[in-house]
Motif scaffolding. Sequence first.
Motif, mmCIF file in Angstrom:
data_model
loop_
_atom_site.group_PDB
_atom_site.id
_atom_site.type_symbol
_atom_site.label_atom_id
_atom_site.label_comp_id
_atom_site.label_asym_id
_atom_site.label_seq_id
_atom_site.Cartn_x
_atom_site.Cartn_y
_atom_site.Cartn_z
ATOM 1 N N UNK A 47 0.842 -1.192 0.000
ATOM 2 C CA UNK A 47 0.000 0.000 0.000
ATOM 3 C C UNK A 47 0.878 1.244 0.000
ATOM 4 N N UNK A 48 0.577 2.170 -0.882
ATOM 5 C CA UNK A 48 1.269 3.456 -0.878
ATOM 6 C C UNK A 48 0.802 4.228 0.347
ATOM 7 N N UNK A 49 1.748 4.639 1.163
ATOM 8 C CA UNK A 49 1.445 5.374 2.384
ATOM 9 C C UNK A 49 1.634 6.867 2.163
ATOM 10 N N UNK A 50 2.728 7.247 1.523
ATOM 11 C CA UNK A 50 2.995 8.665 1.311
ATOM 12 C C UNK A 50 4.247 8.895 0.499
ATOM 13 N N UNK A 96 2.286 4.761 12.339
ATOM 14 C CA UNK A 96 3.570 5.327 11.914
ATOM 15 C C UNK A 96 3.357 6.717 11.325
ATOM 16 N N UNK A 97 2.318 6.862 10.502
ATOM 17 C CA UNK A 97 2.009 8.162 9.900
ATOM 18 C C UNK A 97 1.697 9.184 10.991
ATOM 19 N N UNK A 104 6.225 14.294 5.777
ATOM 20 C CA UNK A 104 5.932 13.802 4.428
ATOM 21 C C UNK A 104 5.310 14.900 3.568
ATOM 22 N N UNK A 105 5.623 14.874 2.281
ATOM 23 C CA UNK A 105 5.068 15.821 1.310
ATOM 24 C C UNK A 105 3.589 15.522 1.067
ATOM 25 N N UNK A 110 -6.111 7.225 2.860
ATOM 26 C CA UNK A 110 -6.520 6.080 3.688
ATOM 27 C C UNK A 110 -5.842 6.122 5.059
ATOM 28 N N UNK A 111 -4.790 6.924 5.184
ATOM 29 C CA UNK A 111 -4.073 7.038 6.455
ATOM 30 C C UNK A 111 -4.298 8.383 7.094
#
Length: 111
Positions: A47-50, A96-97, A104-105, A110-111
């Motif tokens: 999953x792409x987080x950021x 974590x996010x 993060x940019x 979803x997060x």
Amino acid sequence: MATSDSAADPTRLEVFQELAAELQAHRSGVHGDKMAKNLLRFEDGRDLVGVGPDATRAIYYELASRSLVAVQFDKHGVYRGQQELLQRELDDPGAWVAAYGDGLVWVHPRF
């Protein structure tokens, strides 16, 4: 009056458009759409987080290993061979996010 769930759950197109705009803004307007497409295409099994603070690394949650990794990318694709392990045995990438996401940019909705 009925409410719409689209604000809480954006479509894949909306995620793509937001990501492409952020990449163009942070990478001097160069190929944001191509980079966004490559980042989302790389989600198979993860999953792409950021996107990292320098907008040159994408953060992914790898489902099988429950690991968070940072992977280099550009307009040509995502370079799996150039990845950095950020955390192992992570059950909730959202945690974590919450702890580290301020730098993060871009963060996936979803997060």
